[in-house]
Design a protein around this motif. Structure first.
Motif, PDB file in Angstrom:
ATOM      1  N   ASP A  60      -4.467 -47.534  59.585  1.00 21.04           N
ATOM      2  CA  ASP A  60      -5.889 -47.266  59.343  1.00 21.04           C
ATOM      3  C   ASP A  60      -6.196 -47.065  57.852  1.00 21.04           C
ATOM      4  O   ASP A  60      -6.996 -46.237  57.471  1.00 21.04           O
ATOM      5  CB  ASP A  60      -6.365 -46.081  60.183  1.00 21.04           C
ATOM      6  N   HIS A  61      -5.545 -47.867  57.018  1.00 21.29           N
ATOM      7  CA  HIS A  61      -5.828 -47.860  55.581  1.00 21.29           C
ATOM      8  C   HIS A  61      -7.278 -48.341  55.368  1.00 21.29           C
ATOM      9  O   HIS A  61      -7.736 -49.241  56.088  1.00 21.29           O
ATOM     10  CB  HIS A  61      -4.833 -48.812  54.902  1.00 21.29           C
ATOM     11  N   PRO A  62      -7.996 -47.779  54.402  1.00 22.58           N
ATOM     12  CA  PRO A  62      -9.389 -48.199  54.169  1.00 22.58           C
ATOM     13  C   PRO A  62      -9.541 -49.706  53.961  1.00 22.58           C
ATOM     14  O   PRO A  62     -10.541 -50.304  54.402  1.00 22.58           O
ATOM     15  CB  PRO A  62      -9.795 -47.443  52.902  1.00 22.58           C
ATOM     16  N   LEU A  63      -8.572 -50.338  53.304  1.00 24.44           N
ATOM     17  CA  LEU A  63      -8.670 -51.793  53.091  1.00 24.44           C
ATOM     18  C   LEU A  63      -8.608 -52.545  54.421  1.00 24.44           C
ATOM     19  O   LEU A  63      -9.316 -53.534  54.629  1.00 24.44           O
ATOM     20  CB  LEU A  63      -7.514 -52.268  52.200  1.00 24.44           C
ATOM     21  N   VAL A  64      -7.755 -52.048  55.318  1.00 30.60           N
ATOM     22  CA  VAL A  64      -7.622 -52.674  56.638  1.00 30.60           C
ATOM     23  C   VAL A  64      -8.931 -52.495  57.416  1.00 30.60           C
ATOM     24  O   VAL A  64      -9.460 -53.436  58.019  1.00 30.60           O
ATOM     25  CB  VAL A  64      -6.426 -52.062  57.408  1.00 30.60           C
ATOM     26  N   LYS A  65      -9.453 -51.274  57.378  1.00 34.72           N
ATOM     27  CA  LYS A  65     -10.702 -50.993  58.116  1.00 34.72           C
ATOM     28  C   LYS A  65     -11.827 -51.911  57.640  1.00 34.72           C
ATOM     29  O   LYS A  65     -12.572 -52.478  58.434  1.00 34.72           O
ATOM     30  CB  LYS A  65     -11.118 -49.537  57.891  1.00 34.72           C
ATOM     31  N   HIS A  66     -11.949 -52.021  56.317  1.00 36.96           N
ATOM     32  CA  HIS A  66     -13.031 -52.813  55.731  1.00 36.96           C
ATOM     33  C   HIS A  66     -12.907 -54.290  56.128  1.00 36.96           C
ATOM     34  O   HIS A  66     -13.866 -54.931  56.560  1.00 36.96           O
ATOM     35  CB  HIS A  66     -12.986 -52.665  54.210  1.00 36.96           C
TER      36      HIS A  66
END
Ligand SMILES: O=P(O)(O)OC[C@H]1O[C@H](OP(=O)(O)OP(=O)(O)O)[C@H](O)[C@@H]1O
Ligand SMILES: O=c1cc[nH]c(=O)[nH]1
Length: 212
Positions: free
Chosen positions: A10-16
Motif C-alpha cells: 500500500d505504498h502511495p505510488l502504488v495507490k495512486h
C-alpha cells in the motif's frame, strides 16, 4: 480486514497508479504502462526475501565482497493473457529471470478455468517461482495455475496480482495455504458474474484494447 495469506503493497505510488488504472476513461496505452510501473513496485515487495550471494568485485577505490542476486534462480510465470502486463514490469527489475506462460481463460458461464497453453521451464526444484495475473477474482484461475506449476515441485512459490478480493483469497488459501499473495489492493467483493467490485473491469480487455 486482514488476510493471513496476503500482503497488500500500500505504498502511495502504488495507490495512486492503481486509482488511475481503475478509471473508466484511462486509455489502453496508459493502462498498459501503469500496469508495468505498478508491477515493478509489487515485485520489489514480493521479492524482498530473494537470496543473494557475495562475490569479489573491484570498485574504483578498493576490492570488496558484495552481494549479487542469484537471478537465474527466479522463474516468472504469467497467466495469459493479462499476466503478460505484470511480467513485463517484473522483467524490468529482474531481466535475467526465466519466464513461463500458462494460457487460461475463464468460462463465462461456469467461471472455471480452461487451459489452452502451458510452457514453463522444467527443473523448478531449486527455483523461486512467481505466478502473476492482475486479477484474483473467484481465484479459480490462480488455483489451477498454481496446481499445474506444483507438479514440477518448485523450491518456492508465490502469487502476485494487482487486485484481489476476499472470495479469491479464501479460495487460494483453501487450496494453496503455502502460497503467499502480494497485491496492490483487496477490493470489496465479486458481482454475480464473478467480476471484482469496484475493480477495474476486464484486465485483459483493458490491457490489449479488445473490448467489443
Ligand atoms: O479469479 P478468476 O475468477 O479465475 O478470474 C481471474 C482471471 O480472469 C481474467 O482472465 P480471463 O479469464 O478473462 O482471460 P484473459 O486474460 O484472456 O482475458 C484474469 O486475467 C484472470 O486470469
Ligand atoms: O474483475 C475481474 C474478474 C476477472 N477478470 C477480470 O479481468 N476482471
Amino acid at each position: 480486514m486482514e488476510f493471513p495469506n496476503c500482503t497488500v503493497v500500500d505504498h502511495p505510488l502504488v495507490k495512486h497508479k492503481l486509482t488511475m488504472m481503475r478509471r473508466t476513461e484511462t486509455s489502453t496505452a496508459t493502462f498498459r504502462s501503469l500496469l508495468q510501473e505498478i508491477s515493478l513496485l509489487l515485485a520489489y515487495e514480493a521479492l524482498r526475501d530473494l537470496k543473494v550471494r557475495d562475490e569479489d568485485i573491484q570498485t574504483p577505490m578498493a576490492p570488496m565482497r558484495a552481494p549479487m542476486l542469484e537471478g537465474k534462480k527466479l522463474v516468472l510465470v504469467a497467466i495469459m493473457r493479462a499476466g503478460q502486463g505484470i511480467l513485463d514490469g517484473m522483467l524490468q527489475l529482474v531481466p535475467s529471470a526465466r519466464v513461463g506462460h500458462i494460457g487460461l481463460y475463464r468460462d463465462p458461464e461456469t467461471l472455471t478455468p480452461v487451459e489452452y497453453y502451458y510452457r514453463v521451464p522444467g527443473q523448478l526444484a531449486d527455483r523461486d517461482v512467481v505466478v502473476c495475473d492482475p486479477m484474483l477474482a473467484t481465484g479459480n484461475s490462480a488455483v489451477a495455475a498454481l496446481q499445474r506449476v506444483k507438479r514440477s515441485k518448485p523450491g518456492s512459490l508465490r502469487f502476485v496480482c494487482l487486485l484481489a478480493c476476499p472470495e479469491g483469497l479464501a479460495n487460494l488459501r483453501e487450496h494453496h495455504p503455502d502460497v503467499h499473495v502480494y497485491t496492490a489492493a483487496v477490493d470489496e467483493k465479486l458481482n454475480e458474474h464473478g467480476y471484482i467490485l469496484p475493480g477495474l473491469g476486464d484486465a485483459g480487455d483493458r490491457l490489449f484494447g479488445t473490448k467489443t
